[in-house]
Design an enzyme around this catalytic site. Structure first.
Site, mmCIF file in Angstrom:
data_model
loop_
_atom_site.group_PDB
_atom_site.id
_atom_site.type_symbol
_atom_site.label_atom_id
_atom_site.label_comp_id
_atom_site.label_asym_id
_atom_site.label_seq_id
_atom_site.Cartn_x
_atom_site.Cartn_y
_atom_site.Cartn_z
ATOM 1 N N TRP A 181 0.862 -1.188 0.000
ATOM 2 C CA TRP A 181 0.000 0.000 0.000
ATOM 3 C C TRP A 181 0.894 1.233 0.000
ATOM 4 O O TRP A 181 1.808 1.334 0.807
ATOM 5 C CB TRP A 181 -0.926 0.055 1.217
ATOM 6 C CG TRP A 181 -1.670 1.366 1.228
ATOM 7 C CD1 TRP A 181 -2.715 1.713 0.435
ATOM 8 C CD2 TRP A 181 -1.360 2.521 2.021
ATOM 9 N NE1 TRP A 181 -3.085 3.015 0.681
ATOM 10 C CE2 TRP A 181 -2.275 3.531 1.646
ATOM 11 C CE3 TRP A 181 -0.406 2.794 3.002
ATOM 12 C CZ2 TRP A 181 -2.263 4.802 2.229
ATOM 13 C CZ3 TRP A 181 -0.388 4.060 3.575
ATOM 14 C CH2 TRP A 181 -1.318 5.046 3.198
ATOM 15 N N GLU A 222 -2.969 -3.022 -2.558
ATOM 16 C CA GLU A 222 -4.125 -2.467 -1.844
ATOM 17 C C GLU A 222 -4.528 -1.102 -2.403
ATOM 18 O O GLU A 222 -3.740 -0.163 -2.425
ATOM 19 C CB GLU A 222 -3.795 -2.322 -0.347
ATOM 20 C CG GLU A 222 -4.936 -1.728 0.475
ATOM 21 C CD GLU A 222 -4.584 -1.601 1.953
ATOM 22 O OE1 GLU A 222 -3.439 -1.893 2.341
ATOM 23 O OE2 GLU A 222 -5.481 -1.192 2.717
ATOM 24 N N LYS A 224 -7.105 2.391 -2.649
ATOM 25 C CA LYS A 224 -7.732 3.320 -1.705
ATOM 26 C C LYS A 224 -8.472 4.399 -2.475
ATOM 27 O O LYS A 224 -8.095 4.743 -3.596
ATOM 28 C CB LYS A 224 -6.650 3.928 -0.806
ATOM 29 C CG LYS A 224 -7.178 4.758 0.351
ATOM 30 C CD LYS A 224 -6.103 4.945 1.421
ATOM 31 C CE LYS A 224 -6.556 5.917 2.490
ATOM 32 N NZ LYS A 224 -5.659 5.936 3.649
ATOM 33 N N ASP A 255 -9.668 -3.128 1.340
ATOM 34 C CA ASP A 255 -9.785 -2.611 2.707
ATOM 35 C C ASP A 255 -11.194 -2.039 2.844
ATOM 36 O O ASP A 255 -11.629 -1.235 2.010
ATOM 37 C CB ASP A 255 -8.713 -1.534 2.928
ATOM 38 C CG ASP A 255 -8.709 -0.967 4.336
ATOM 39 O OD1 ASP A 255 -9.777 -0.542 4.816
ATOM 40 O OD2 ASP A 255 -7.629 -0.921 4.949
ATOM 41 N N HIS A 258 -11.733 1.706 2.367
ATOM 42 C CA HIS A 258 -11.140 2.351 1.202
ATOM 43 C C HIS A 258 -12.099 2.543 0.035
ATOM 44 O O HIS A 258 -11.687 2.571 -1.126
ATOM 45 C CB HIS A 258 -9.903 1.570 0.739
ATOM 46 C CG HIS A 258 -8.751 1.716 1.680
ATOM 47 N ND1 HIS A 258 -7.473 1.328 1.362
ATOM 48 C CD2 HIS A 258 -8.677 2.237 2.926
ATOM 49 C CE1 HIS A 258 -6.667 1.583 2.374
ATOM 50 N NE2 HIS A 258 -7.373 2.122 3.345
ATOM 51 N N HIS A 282 -8.627 -6.294 4.267
ATOM 52 C CA HIS A 282 -8.307 -5.513 5.444
ATOM 53 C C HIS A 282 -9.637 -5.200 6.093
ATOM 54 O O HIS A 282 -10.360 -4.296 5.655
ATOM 55 C CB HIS A 282 -7.552 -4.235 5.072
ATOM 56 C CG HIS A 282 -6.072 -4.437 5.005
ATOM 57 N ND1 HIS A 282 -5.177 -3.409 4.850
ATOM 58 C CD2 HIS A 282 -5.332 -5.574 5.108
ATOM 59 C CE1 HIS A 282 -3.948 -3.915 4.851
ATOM 60 N NE2 HIS A 282 -4.010 -5.215 4.995
ATOM 61 N N ASP A 290 -12.135 6.889 6.355
ATOM 62 C CA ASP A 290 -11.315 5.690 6.615
ATOM 63 C C ASP A 290 -10.712 5.779 8.014
ATOM 64 O O ASP A 290 -9.506 5.886 8.187
ATOM 65 C CB ASP A 290 -10.216 5.633 5.538
ATOM 66 C CG ASP A 290 -9.320 4.419 5.686
ATOM 67 O OD1 ASP A 290 -9.804 3.402 6.210
ATOM 68 O OD2 ASP A 290 -8.147 4.490 5.276
ATOM 69 N N ASP A 292 -10.645 3.700 10.574
ATOM 70 C CA ASP A 292 -10.014 2.517 11.176
ATOM 71 C C ASP A 292 -10.459 2.268 12.612
ATOM 72 O O ASP A 292 -9.637 2.058 13.500
ATOM 73 C CB ASP A 292 -8.486 2.626 11.070
ATOM 74 C CG ASP A 292 -8.003 2.451 9.640
ATOM 75 O OD1 ASP A 292 -8.100 1.328 9.122
ATOM 76 O OD2 ASP A 292 -7.546 3.439 9.023
ATOM 77 N N ASP A 322 -7.368 -4.411 9.887
ATOM 78 C CA ASP A 322 -6.673 -3.132 9.762
ATOM 79 C C ASP A 322 -7.475 -2.039 10.453
ATOM 80 O O ASP A 322 -8.386 -1.460 9.860
ATOM 81 C CB ASP A 322 -6.439 -2.789 8.281
ATOM 82 C CG ASP A 322 -5.567 -1.554 8.113
ATOM 83 O OD1 ASP A 322 -5.040 -1.062 9.137
ATOM 84 O OD2 ASP A 322 -5.407 -1.081 6.972
HETATM 85 C C1 RNT Z 1 -3.894 2.728 4.776
HETATM 86 C C2 RNT Z 1 -4.030 1.284 4.486
HETATM 87 C C3 RNT Z 1 -2.901 0.409 4.975
HETATM 88 C C4 RNT Z 1 -2.447 0.769 6.377
HETATM 89 C C5 RNT Z 1 -1.427 -0.187 6.945
HETATM 90 C C6 RNT Z 1 -0.801 0.321 8.193
HETATM 91 O O1 RNT Z 1 -5.037 3.449 4.503
HETATM 92 O O2 RNT Z 1 -5.246 0.804 4.957
HETATM 93 O O3 RNT Z 1 -3.276 -0.913 4.899
HETATM 94 O O4 RNT Z 1 -3.500 0.888 7.268
HETATM 95 O O5 RNT Z 1 -0.506 -0.508 5.981
HETATM 96 ZN ZN ZN Z 2 -5.529 -1.328 4.838
#
Ligand code: RNT
Ligand code: ZN
Length: 414
Positions: A181, A222, A224, A255, A258, A282, A290, A292, A322
């Site tokens: 990523w 990955e 986004k 993710d 994302h 993720h 995003d 998390d 994640d």
């Molecule tokens: C960032 C991505 C990525 C990170 C990690 C720490 O938006 O989701 O996966 O969260 O690599």
């Molecule tokens: Zn991620």
């Protein structure tokens, strides 16, 4: 076996669902636990790292792991609260060494304490190059930077990460998923999106050129939608990486944070899986962005688990978590998140899948709706309790007491 479980088993059997088969299936699904929830995505490079890349843990709960030993102790505790054998997902910036290699100088030896620990615990490892929190990433441009010198630096980092990951996979006898990523993007409207995407593609091609055995390394990319500081364009968008993964045969990482908040990531799985061989998830919980947050047993997670099970995607999906929340106990965050992922999977395994699919194929949407809603009332809790009891992990009040005791033991960390 408890009386409650026996009763639950009989109730599920009335629906044609075998609880023992569900528990066996759940035991076969490893979850890759992200190291970075343990220290707010700080890492252990012996230099004053900058943050960046739009990655931000908020909160200042006491007890953040400051060293690899502290992080491993926290993980040992967390894994003991979670049924089953799982994996640890390492980021390159979590190297465990007295040396001070820059990102383009890292070696397998800088990670051997993690490999020894994983071997001792019977855990698998996964890996990630770290393309953020570094002076050469301050502009939120790495593999797509217009300066070839900066691109080369990051390509070398990524190349070394693949070598390290493959060696770890060989040492542990379990392939390491190495997920790429990059934060690359643009705060304001760019005028040459094409050039940026061509540079990212060319850098990835060089990084991924060396082949490694599939039983050692699985490459993933990955995508986004946007990030803080790159609101107008993300170079590695979903379309970019979907196409890249299809053409180059890498795994695609989805993710849950994302995409646009109204999109269903669960819906994407079957669509993408027709063209992509392996998927990496993720699992996360975006709140308005995003953000998390720790994953809950909410509709998004239940839908994701149900799709994985009903579409038969578990054998070719790697489930990683994640999220990073620093407002609560970091070990509790891991435990809650992994257990919720497992509970969502167990709920999916406990659904009368064949019956529901037959109703849908017969266009009996009324019966499908009646049964999906009635199935929610089946005694799931008794089956989960049985799973925890067999694995000798606590639940309910006992889980809380243990988590609080552990948190109290680490709260004094400076
Ligand atoms: C960032 C991505 C990525 C990170 C990690 C720490 O938006 O989701 O996966 O969260 O690599
Ligand atoms: Zn991620």
């Amino acid at each position: 076996m408890t009386k409650t479980y026996d009763l639950a088993k009989a109730m599920f059997a009335d629906w044609g669902v075998d609880t023992e088969a569900a528990l066996a299936a759940l035991s076969g699904v490893p979850i890759s636990v992200h190291c970075w929830q343990g220290d707010d995505v700080g890492g252990f490079e012996r230099k004053s790292g900058t943050s960046g890349g739009g990655i931000q843990a908020t909160g200042n709960h006491p007890g953040r792991a400051r060293t690899p030993d502290e992080l491993r102790a926290d993980l040992d505790f967390a894994f003991a609260q979670i049924p089953g054998k799982h994996r640890l997902n390492l980021h390159a910036c979590y190297m465990d060494t007295d040396q001070t290699p820059d990102r383009d100088q890292i070696e397998y030896e800088h990670f051997t304490p993690w490999v020894d620990w994983a071997k001792g615990k019977g855990l698998g490892l996964d890996f990630n190059p770290t393309f953020f929190a570094h002076a050469k990433a301050d502009e939120n441009l790495t593999l797509s930077h217009p300066d070839p010198g900066i691109r080369d630096f990051w390509v070398e980092h990524g190349r070394r990460c693949r070598e390290i990951a493959a060696r770890i996979g060989g040492a542990l006898g379990s392939p390491v998923v190495n997920n790429i990523w990059v934060p690359d993007g643009s705060k304001d409207t760019p005028v040459d999106r094409m050039a940026a995407r061509q540079r990212l593609e060319a850098s990835l091609d060089v990084m991924l050129a060396q082949p490694f055995p599939q039983d050692q390394l699985i490459d993933a990319v990955e995508s986004k939608l946007f990030g803080i500081g790159v609101e107008s364009m993300t170079v590695g968008s979903h379309e970019f990486y979907l196409g890249y993964a299809i053409r180059k045969g890498t795994a695609l990482c989805l993710d849950m944070g994302h995409f646009h908040p109204t999109e269903s990531v669960a819906d994407k799985l079957s669509a993408v899986a027709l063209s992509v061989g392996r998927l990496l998830l993720h699992v996360s919980r975006p709140v308005r962005w995003d953000s998390d947050h720790v994953v809950l047993q909410n509709d998004d997670l239940l839908a994701m688990a149900q799709e994985l099970v009903f579409a038969g995607l578990l054998p070719r999906t790697h489930i990683g978590l994640d999220f990073f929340d620093a407002t609560i106990s970091r070990t509790a965050a891991w435990v809650i998140g992994v257990r919720n992922m497992q509970k969502a999977l167990l709920r999916a395994f406990l659904l009368p899948q064949a019956r529901l699919k037959a109703l849908e194929a017969g266009l009996d949407f009324t019966a499908r709706l009646v049964l999906t809603e009635e199935a929610r009332d089946l005694p799931f809790a008794a089956v989960w309790a049985e799973h925890c009891a067999r694995a000798d992990v606590p639940m309910g009040e006992a889980l809380l007491t243990g988590l609080e005791r552990y948190q109290a033991s680490v709260a004094g960390r400076g």
